[in-house]
Design a protein around this motif. Structure first.
Motif, PDB file in Angstrom:
ATOM      1  N   GLU A  15       0.824  -1.203   0.000  1.00  0.00           N
ATOM      2  CA  GLU A  15       0.000   0.000   0.000  1.00  0.00           C
ATOM      3  C   GLU A  15       0.866   1.265   0.000  1.00  0.00           C
ATOM      4  N   LYS A  18       2.503   1.754  -3.380  1.00  0.00           N
ATOM      5  CA  LYS A  18       1.566   2.343  -4.353  1.00  0.00           C
ATOM      6  C   LYS A  18       1.399   3.832  -4.107  1.00  0.00           C
ATOM      7  N   LEU A  19       1.261   4.233  -2.833  1.00  0.00           N
ATOM      8  CA  LEU A  19       1.158   5.658  -2.515  1.00  0.00           C
ATOM      9  C   LEU A  19       2.381   6.419  -3.012  1.00  0.00           C
ATOM     10  N   LYS A  21       4.540   5.584  -5.409  1.00  0.00           N
ATOM     11  CA  LYS A  21       4.545   5.631  -6.882  1.00  0.00           C
ATOM     12  C   LYS A  21       3.534   6.651  -7.402  1.00  0.00           C
ATOM     13  N   ASP A  22       2.328   6.621  -6.828  1.00  0.00           N
ATOM     14  CA  ASP A  22       1.286   7.556  -7.273  1.00  0.00           C
ATOM     15  C   ASP A  22       1.693   9.011  -7.028  1.00  0.00           C
ATOM     16  N   LEU A  23       2.271   9.296  -5.855  1.00  0.00           N
ATOM     17  CA  LEU A  23       2.722  10.659  -5.561  1.00  0.00           C
ATOM     18  C   LEU A  23       3.817  11.102  -6.514  1.00  0.00           C
ATOM     19  N   ASN A  25       4.439   9.995  -9.537  1.00  0.00           N
ATOM     20  CA  ASN A  25       3.873  10.197 -10.872  1.00  0.00           C
ATOM     21  C   ASN A  25       3.077  11.496 -10.939  1.00  0.00           C
ATOM     22  N   LYS A  26       2.289  11.744  -9.902  1.00  0.00           N
ATOM     23  CA  LYS A  26       1.456  12.949  -9.893  1.00  0.00           C
ATOM     24  C   LYS A  26       2.311  14.216  -9.891  1.00  0.00           C
ATOM     25  N   LYS A  27       3.400  14.210  -9.112  1.00  0.00           N
ATOM     26  CA  LYS A  27       4.258  15.393  -9.023  1.00  0.00           C
ATOM     27  C   LYS A  27       5.355  15.405 -10.077  1.00  0.00           C
ATOM     28  N   ASP A  28       5.455  14.306 -10.833  1.00  0.00           N
ATOM     29  CA  ASP A  28       6.464  14.166 -11.885  1.00  0.00           C
ATOM     30  C   ASP A  28       7.884  14.326 -11.331  1.00  0.00           C
ATOM     31  N   GLU A  31      10.664   8.838  -6.938  1.00  0.00           N
ATOM     32  CA  GLU A  31      10.188   8.336  -5.650  1.00  0.00           C
ATOM     33  C   GLU A  31      11.137   8.780  -4.537  1.00  0.00           C
TER      34      GLU A  31
END
Length: 88
Positions: A15, A18-19, A21-23, A25-28, A31
């Motif tokens: 979990e 995933k958080l 990776k998502d952050l 990707n969202k902020k470009d 990690e």
């Protein structure tokens, strides 16, 4: 960015991974940059020591006091209350 980076290795739950990776990707950003930013924010929030006397003075200004001399008479009570509530 700091030029003397140190390599760190740690485990994440699925979990949390995933958080992360998502952050990223969202902020470009990478990690690793998300982790560095999170560490700095956590340190800023948790390492700041509040001055109990300033806290007491701010509370006295915020809350109505019964008399002008209340803070000068009951300062120990207010200071103890602030210190006891700091850990909560």
């Amino acid at each position: 960015m700091e030029s003397h980076m140190r390599r760190k290795q740690f485990h994440l739950t699925k979990e949390d991974e995933k958080l992360l990776k998502d952050l990223a990707n969202k902020k470009d950003v990478s990690e690793a940059e998300i982790v560095r930013e999170a560490v700095r924010e956590y340190a800023a929030k948790n390492l700041q020591k509040s001055n109990p006397l300033l806290t007491m003075a701010n509370e006295a200004e915020r809350v109505m006091i019964d008399s002008d001399g209340d803070l000068s008479v009951n300062h120990d009570f207010y200071l103890r209350e602030i210190i006891e509530n700091e850990g909560q």
